[in-house]
Enzyme design. Structure first.
Site, short mmCIF file in Angstrom:
data_model
loop_
_atom_site.label_atom_id
_atom_site.label_comp_id
_atom_site.label_asym_id
_atom_site.label_seq_id
_atom_site.Cartn_x
_atom_site.Cartn_y
_atom_site.Cartn_z
N HIS A 190 0.83 -1.21 0.00
CA HIS A 190 0.00 0.00 0.00
C HIS A 190 0.87 1.26 0.00
CE1 HIS A 190 -3.22 -2.64 2.17
NE2 HIS A 190 -2.95 -3.05 0.94
N HIS A 233 -8.88 -1.99 -4.92
CA HIS A 233 -7.81 -2.45 -4.04
C HIS A 233 -6.91 -3.48 -4.75
CE1 HIS A 233 -5.77 -2.71 -0.24
NE2 HIS A 233 -5.61 -3.99 -0.51
N ASP A 289 -2.85 -3.15 -5.11
CA ASP A 289 -1.87 -4.19 -4.81
C ASP A 289 -0.93 -4.41 -6.00
OD1 ASP A 289 -2.71 -4.67 -2.24
OD2 ASP A 289 -3.83 -6.48 -2.71
N HIS A 325 -0.32 -11.62 -5.30
CA HIS A 325 1.06 -11.16 -5.18
C HIS A 325 2.06 -12.10 -5.86
CE1 HIS A 325 -0.10 -7.88 -2.64
NE2 HIS A 325 -0.68 -8.68 -1.77
#
Length: 278
Positions: free
Chosen positions: A72, A229, A233, A256
C-alpha cells in the site's frame, strides 16, 4: 520522465495487519533516483530486494533483513510519481493504517516536490504469466503510459464477478484507487488467524464481506472498492521494479505471487537485476 521527491521526512505508526504488533515507517528525501530501503548494510535500491510470495501480502528480503506488507505504501509512492525516497521500516511490517493507501497519500502529497528525471521501464513486447491451478492470468503489452484492466471473480459470494479499467495517473489514483481498503470474507477469518495472519485486522482497517454483503461500509460501492484495491496491490508490487513502469496490464484473479513473476521480468527489461535474480 520527471519524478517527485520529498521536502522532508514523513512518518507513520500503527498496527501491523498480520503481526498485530506496533510498527512504524518513515519515508525520507534521498539524493538518488529510485525507491531505496534502509537496511543493516545501508541504503539498498528496491530492485535488489527479493519479493517473496507471502500469504496474502508482499514480503521482501535482502540479506537477513525482511519486511512485510509494503504494497500500500509502495502503491501510494508510485501513484503520486514519487521516485526519489528512502524508506525506513521499524518492526516486521508497514502499518496497515485504515487498510487503504489514502493515509499515505494525504501525508505524502503535502510533502511532494519536483526532483530529477528517472527512466521508466517499458513493456516492449506482449508478456503473459499464468497460474493454471488458481485460474490467475496477468498479461502486459506495450503502451505509452500505464493502465490496468482488472477482473475479480468470487462465485457464490456477494462480490461475484466484477471488471473495471483504470488509466493510472495521479487523478485516477487518488480518486479511484487509493481510497480502496484491503478486503476479505468473514468465513475466512478463523482459517487466516490459525495461519498466524490478520492478527491486527478488524473492521476499522479492512472491508469484511459476509453472506449478505459488506459488514462495514464506506463512501465507495463495495464491489468497486474491492476492484480498486486489487489494482492498488498490483501497482505496489510493480513498484518493486525500482522505476516507473509503462505498459497496459490485464489482471484476471491475480495475486502477489504472479505479480512478483512480472516484477522479475520487468527488472530484467530495465537492466535492474537483483543479487537473487542475476
Amino acid at each position: 520522465m520527471r519524478c517527485f521527491g520529498l521536502r522532508g521526512e514523513v512518518s507513520f505508526e500503527g498496527v501491523g495487519l498480520h503481526s498485530g504488533r506496533t510498527c512504524g515507517v518513515t519515508v525520507r528525501p534521498f539524493h538518488l533516483p529510485g525507491i531505496w530501503f534502509s537496511s543493516g548494510d545501508g541504503p539498498v535500491p528496491a530492485h535488489r530486494w527479493r519479493p517473496c510470495s507471502g500469504d496474502r501480502r508482499t514480503h521482501v528480503e535482502v540479506g537477513c533483513r525482511s519486511v512485510e506488507t509494503l504494497e500500500h505504501l509502495l502503491g501510494a509512492l508510485a501513484g503520486l510519481d514519487i521516485w526519489q525516497v528512502l524508506i525506513e521500516v521499524e518492526g516486521p511490517e508497514v502499518p496497515i493504517l485504515d487498510g487503504s493507501a489514502m493515509p499515505f497519500v494525504r501525508a505524502l502529497v503535502d510533502a511532494r516536490v519536483e526532483a530529477g528525471d528517472v527512466e521508466p521501464v517499458g513493456v516492449t513486447s506482449p508478456l503473459a504469466f499464468e497460474d493454471p491451478a488458481g485460474g490467475r492470468i496477468l498479461c502486459a503489452y506495450p503502451f505509452d503510459g500505464l493502465k490496468v484492466s482488472c477482473l475479480l471473480d468470487y462465485p457464490g459470494t456477494p462480490l461475484g464477478t466484477v471488471y473495471g479499467e483504470f488509466p493510472v495517473d495521479a487523478g485516477t489514483f487518488v480518486g479511484r484507487i487509493a481510497p480502496c481498503r484491503t478486503f476479505g470474507f468473514r468465513e475466512e477469518v478463523e482459517a487466516l488467524l490459525s495461519r498466524g495472519l490478520i492478527r491486527g485486522g478488524g473492521l476499522d482497517n479492512a472491508l469484511v464481506i459476509d453472506r449478505e454483503g459488506p459488514m462495514n461500509r464506506s463512501h465507495l460501492p463495495f464491489r468497486e472498492e474491492c476492484l480498486g484495491h486489487k489494482v492498488l496491490d498490483l501497482l505496489g508490487d510493480l513498484a518493486l521494479v525500482g522505476r516507473p513502469v509503462r505498459g497496459a496490464f490485464v489482471s484476471i484473479r491475480t495475486g502477489h505471487g504472479i505479480h512478483h513473476r512480472a516484477v522479475a521480468v520487468l527488472r530484467a527489461l530495465g537492466g535492474l537485476v537483483s543479487d537473487n535474480e542475476g
